[in-house]
Motif scaffolding. Structure first.
Motif, PDB file in Angstrom:
ATOM      1  N   TYR A   6       0.028  -1.115  -0.102  1.00  0.00           N
ATOM      2  CA  TYR A   6       0.111  -0.394   0.160  1.00  0.00           C
ATOM      3  C   TYR A   6       1.059   1.153  -0.224  1.00  0.00           C
ATOM      4  N   LEU A   7       2.229   1.018   0.619  1.00  0.00           N
ATOM      5  CA  LEU A   7       3.326   2.051   0.179  1.00  0.00           C
ATOM      6  C   LEU A   7       3.357   2.340  -0.663  1.00  0.00           C
ATOM      7  N   LEU A   8       3.597   1.642  -0.741  1.00  0.00           N
ATOM      8  CA  LEU A   8       4.293   1.697  -2.383  1.00  0.00           C
ATOM      9  C   LEU A   8       3.144   1.903  -3.548  1.00  0.00           C
ATOM     10  N   ALA A   9       2.362   1.904  -3.737  1.00  0.00           N
ATOM     11  CA  ALA A   9       0.849   1.726  -4.372  1.00  0.00           C
ATOM     12  C   ALA A   9       1.098   3.750  -4.170  1.00  0.00           C
ATOM     13  N   ALA A  10       1.055   4.006  -3.485  1.00  0.00           N
ATOM     14  CA  ALA A  10       0.769   5.471  -2.775  1.00  0.00           C
ATOM     15  C   ALA A  10       1.478   6.139  -3.373  1.00  0.00           C
ATOM     16  N   PHE A  11       3.275   5.834  -3.382  1.00  0.00           N
ATOM     17  CA  PHE A  11       3.852   6.416  -3.748  1.00  0.00           C
ATOM     18  C   PHE A  11       4.800   6.650  -4.731  1.00  0.00           C
ATOM     19  N   SER A  12       3.604   5.609  -5.284  1.00  0.00           N
ATOM     20  CA  SER A  12       4.396   5.798  -6.909  1.00  0.00           C
ATOM     21  C   SER A  12       3.230   6.250  -7.929  1.00  0.00           C
ATOM     22  N   ILE A  13       1.982   6.934  -6.984  1.00  0.00           N
ATOM     23  CA  ILE A  13       0.798   6.879  -8.152  1.00  0.00           C
ATOM     24  C   ILE A  13       1.811   8.963  -7.623  1.00  0.00           C
ATOM     25  N   LEU A  14       1.385   8.944  -6.568  1.00  0.00           N
ATOM     26  CA  LEU A  14       2.500  10.551  -6.485  1.00  0.00           C
ATOM     27  C   LEU A  14       3.265  11.233  -6.873  1.00  0.00           C
ATOM     28  N   PHE A  15       4.040   9.550  -7.341  1.00  0.00           N
ATOM     29  CA  PHE A  15       6.038  10.092  -7.698  1.00  0.00           C
ATOM     30  C   PHE A  15       6.043  10.185  -9.547  1.00  0.00           C
ATOM     31  N   PHE A  16       4.878   9.490  -9.810  1.00  0.00           N
ATOM     32  CA  PHE A  16       4.325   9.378 -11.300  1.00  0.00           C
ATOM     33  C   PHE A  16       3.705  10.784 -11.490  1.00  0.00           C
ATOM     34  N   ILE A  17       2.468  11.321 -10.679  1.00  0.00           N
ATOM     35  CA  ILE A  17       1.987  12.575 -10.858  1.00  0.00           C
ATOM     36  C   ILE A  17       3.600  13.899 -11.300  1.00  0.00           C
ATOM     37  N   LEU A  20       4.896  13.822 -14.032  1.00  0.00           N
ATOM     38  CA  LEU A  20       4.868  14.601 -15.562  1.00  0.00           C
ATOM     39  C   LEU A  20       4.690  15.952 -15.127  1.00  0.00           C
ATOM     40  N   ARG A  21       4.641  16.555 -13.630  1.00  0.00           N
ATOM     41  CA  ARG A  21       4.943  17.833 -14.171  1.00  0.00           C
ATOM     42  C   ARG A  21       6.405  18.688 -13.642  1.00  0.00           C
ATOM     43  N   ARG A  22       7.174  17.524 -13.152  1.00  0.00           N
ATOM     44  CA  ARG A  22       8.642  17.934 -13.407  1.00  0.00           C
ATOM     45  C   ARG A  22       9.725  16.607 -12.973  1.00  0.00           C
ATOM     46  N   LEU A  23       9.887  16.875 -14.157  1.00  0.00           N
ATOM     47  CA  LEU A  23      10.417  15.525 -14.637  1.00  0.00           C
ATOM     48  C   LEU A  23      11.637  15.726 -13.732  1.00  0.00           C
ATOM     49  N   ASP A  24      12.368  17.081 -14.478  1.00  0.00           N
ATOM     50  CA  ASP A  24      13.372  17.172 -13.480  1.00  0.00           C
ATOM     51  C   ASP A  24      13.799  17.463 -12.405  1.00  0.00           C
ATOM     52  N   LEU A  25      13.139  17.305 -11.318  1.00  0.00           N
ATOM     53  CA  LEU A  25      12.759  17.583 -10.329  1.00  0.00           C
ATOM     54  C   LEU A  25      13.075  15.271  -9.724  1.00  0.00           C
ATOM     55  N   ILE A  57       8.509   4.480 -13.910  1.00  0.00           N
ATOM     56  CA  ILE A  57       7.817   5.598 -13.643  1.00  0.00           C
ATOM     57  C   ILE A  57       8.887   6.944 -14.406  1.00  0.00           C
ATOM     58  N   SER A  58      10.010   7.670 -13.872  1.00  0.00           N
ATOM     59  CA  SER A  58       9.998   8.545 -14.793  1.00  0.00           C
ATOM     60  C   SER A  58      10.190   8.345 -15.957  1.00  0.00           C
ATOM     61  N   ALA A  59      10.332   6.925 -16.303  1.00  0.00           N
ATOM     62  CA  ALA A  59      11.084   6.863 -18.340  1.00  0.00           C
ATOM     63  C   ALA A  59       9.684   6.749 -18.541  1.00  0.00           C
ATOM     64  N   LEU A  60       8.196   6.434 -17.407  1.00  0.00           N
ATOM     65  CA  LEU A  60       6.982   6.358 -18.410  1.00  0.00           C
ATOM     66  C   LEU A  60       6.032   7.710 -19.233  1.00  0.00           C
ATOM     67  N   ALA A  61       6.848   8.934 -17.310  1.00  0.00           N
ATOM     68  CA  ALA A  61       6.588   9.967 -18.088  1.00  0.00           C
ATOM     69  C   ALA A  61       7.861  10.738 -19.161  1.00  0.00           C
ATOM     70  N   TRP A  62       8.187  10.355 -18.993  1.00  0.00           N
ATOM     71  CA  TRP A  62       9.309  10.866 -19.793  1.00  0.00           C
ATOM     72  C   TRP A  62       8.875  10.653 -21.500  1.00  0.00           C
ATOM     73  N   ALA A  63       8.323   9.579 -21.457  1.00  0.00           N
ATOM     74  CA  ALA A  63       7.924   9.299 -23.161  1.00  0.00           C
ATOM     75  C   ALA A  63       6.931   9.994 -23.447  1.00  0.00           C
ATOM     76  N   ILE A  64       5.635  10.432 -22.054  1.00  0.00           N
ATOM     77  CA  ILE A  64       4.531  10.589 -22.482  1.00  0.00           C
ATOM     78  C   ILE A  64       4.527  12.308 -22.454  1.00  0.00           C
ATOM     79  N   ALA A  65       5.538  12.892 -21.788  1.00  0.00           N
ATOM     80  CA  ALA A  65       5.742  14.663 -21.653  1.00  0.00           C
ATOM     81  C   ALA A  65       6.935  15.022 -22.337  1.00  0.00           C
ATOM     82  N   TRP A  66       7.819  14.198 -22.278  1.00  0.00           N
ATOM     83  CA  TRP A  66       9.059  14.861 -23.960  1.00  0.00           C
ATOM     84  C   TRP A  66       8.924  14.165 -24.701  1.00  0.00           C
ATOM     85  N   LEU A  67       8.452  13.215 -24.749  1.00  0.00           N
ATOM     86  CA  LEU A  67       9.215  12.018 -26.004  1.00  0.00           C
ATOM     87  C   LEU A  67       8.292  12.404 -27.277  1.00  0.00           C
ATOM     88  N   TRP A  68       6.524  11.920 -27.014  1.00  0.00           N
ATOM     89  CA  TRP A  68       5.547  11.927 -27.684  1.00  0.00           C
ATOM     90  C   TRP A  68       5.477  13.625 -27.607  1.00  0.00           C
TER      91      TRP A  68
END
Length: 470
Positions: A6-17, A20-25, A57-68
């Motif tokens: 449950y901690l992992l799921a919560a962290f993963s969702i927050l980290f993905f958000i 998506l908003r601040r990939l550099d951070l 997770i960063s790679a997925l966000a990178w593919a969505i927000a940067w690469l695509w």
């Protein structure tokens, strides 16, 4: 340590958000938290770590927000810095994939492949495309400062208190060795030595003409370096100390006439001091000739590894995660250490069981051969060892070329280039007797250092095209 789901799921969702908003951070947090691979969990049958989760997770966000968006616009000019290592990265992916099948294609081999090759190369790609120019590079370096400081402070605390050291021998006051988060002392040196000399290059490149300018920044970098060296000392990681010294000496020799003279003078004084003290002279001689117990074990490992490779594994190696099984038939259960100091030992050995027990040292089968070239050869085959050798040689050449090409007015950047060169030198020198790559944090660190040089090279080529470098 295993993470609750449950901690992992919560962290993963927050980290993905966040990603998506601040990939550099998000990437900076990932870099700062490289030791988080120690936090583990299961995703179905697949074992994962928190570090792996952050990279993926960063790679997925990178593919969505940067690469695509760039693919839709029909241009990928921003990915140019990644071209420095594109052939090498592609070759490593292919060779490591082949090593998975050499190993039989089991889950363990696939796990090693994703953690030590796929994900670090993803980190390389994201780093060179997200962290651009001096400002982007500083974000990476500050993340390294945070990571180095956290690892070092825990190691210093362990030295002072003996707490959080699971091994009783390393915990005992008279034989204490700090392990920080990692669980064994050499991991402290493997992680801190390259990063500390990189930070030293960054510190040397600061503006020192005005003492008060960026005083807090300089102090924080210097403090991170100082405590990291203390941590290495408290871990008593001899390979790291030698690698650290080699990296610093190389950078000083290449930095300029004054620094070269200072480096050579320091080396001469150090050698003279060692030679003048009998105990230091004996210890240094034992280390250099691999005559101490650790060196004798290393020599035995290398002999067994060569025997294993010289059979039917010369080109393909053992495959990922299969070294222990492959070398087992050639393994000697122990060795007689210091037995050569007794006259006619072989004859006495047959007659005296107490003598045998006194000088016999059991030797386990380690995960890797403890030599950077043999590590890659046994895991990836001869082609893999040659590929990584080429990567290291190319890295050192580019760092040297860039450092010599920068103008005097760009001396600050030149010191950072020398810091990168020194970091790789520390990895290689320590790697002569250890395993500086085959661990989650170390493989990520290796490709991150490559990413920093790739960004440097792109800037240098741009300035060269504009006639701004010598």
């Amino acid at each position: 340590m295993t993470l609750p789901i449950y901690l992992l799921a919560a962290f993963s969702i927050l980290f993905f958000i966040l990603a998506l908003r601040r990939l550099d951070l998000a990437l900076a947090i990932t870099i700062a938290a490289l030791p988080s691979y120690l936090l583990r969990f299961q995703l179905g049958p697949l074992p994962l770590t928190l570090l792996e989760a952050m990279i993926l997770i960063s790679a997925l966000a990178w593919a969505i927000a940067w690469l695509w968006p760039r693919l839709r616009q029909g241009g990928l000019a921003d990915i140019k810095p990644a071209k420095t290592w594109v052939i090498e990265a592609g070759l490593v992916i292919l060779i490591s994939l082949a090593a998975v099948f050499v190993a039989g294609g089991d889950l363990g081999a696939w796990g090693i492949w994703k953690a030590y090759f796929l994900e670090p190369i993803l980190l390389l790609i994201m780093a060179v495309t997200v962290f651009k120019g001096a400002a982007g590079r500083e974000k990476v370096l500050w993340a390294i400062v945070i990571s180095v400081s956290a690892v070092s402070l825990l190691a210093i605390f362990q030295k002072a208190t003996g707490l959080f050291i699971a091994n009783p021998f390393w915990q005992a006051a008279e034989t204490r060795r700090s392990v920080s988060f990692f669980g064994y002392p050499n991991a402290v040196g493997l992680y801190l030595a390259p990063l500390s000399v990189l930070l030293l290059g960054w510190l040397a490149g600061q503006d020192w003409k005005t003492a008060s300018k960026d005083a807090l920044k300089k102090s924080l970098i210097a403090l991170a370096i100082a405590i990291s060296w203390l941590a290495i000392l408290f871990a008593r990681s001899e390979g790291a100390i030698i690698g650290l010294g080699a990296g610093i000496f190389l950078a000083m020799v290449l930095a300029g006439r004054r620094m070269r003279l200072a480096g050579i003078s320091l080396a001469v004084i150090s050698v003279a001091l060692i030679l003048s003290v009998p105990s230091l002279r004996q210890e240094a001689g034992d280390k250099l000739t691999l005559s101490d117990l650790s060196g004798s074990i290393r020599q035995q490992q290398w002999k067994e590894t060569f025997m294993m490779l010289s059979q039917d594994r010369f080109f393909l190696g053992a495959g990922l995660e299969k070294y222990q099984a492959a070398v087992a038939p050639y393994h000697q259960a122990g060795l007689f250490f210091n037995a050569d100091r007794i006259d006619n030992f072989d004859e006495k050995l047959r007659q005296d069981e107490d003598l045998r027990n006194r000088y016999w040292q059991p030797v386990e089968i380690y995960l890797y051969p403890h030599n950077i070239f043999l590590n890659f050869w046994s895991e990836l085959g001869l082609l893999g060892a040659l590929a990584f050798s080429w990567i290291i040689i190319k890295f050192l050449f580019l760092a040297l070329l860039i450092s010599f090409s920068l103008k005097r007015v760009e001396q600050r950047q030149r010191f950072l280039a020398l810091g990168l060169l020194a970091a790789m030198a520390a990895i290689v020198v320590h790697g002569l007797v250890d395993v500086p790559y085959f661990k989650n944090d170390l493989s990520a660190m290796f490709w991150l250092i490559l990413a920093l040089l790739a960004g440097f090279k792109a800037e240098w080529q741009s300035k060269l095209a504009k006639g701004q470098t010598n």
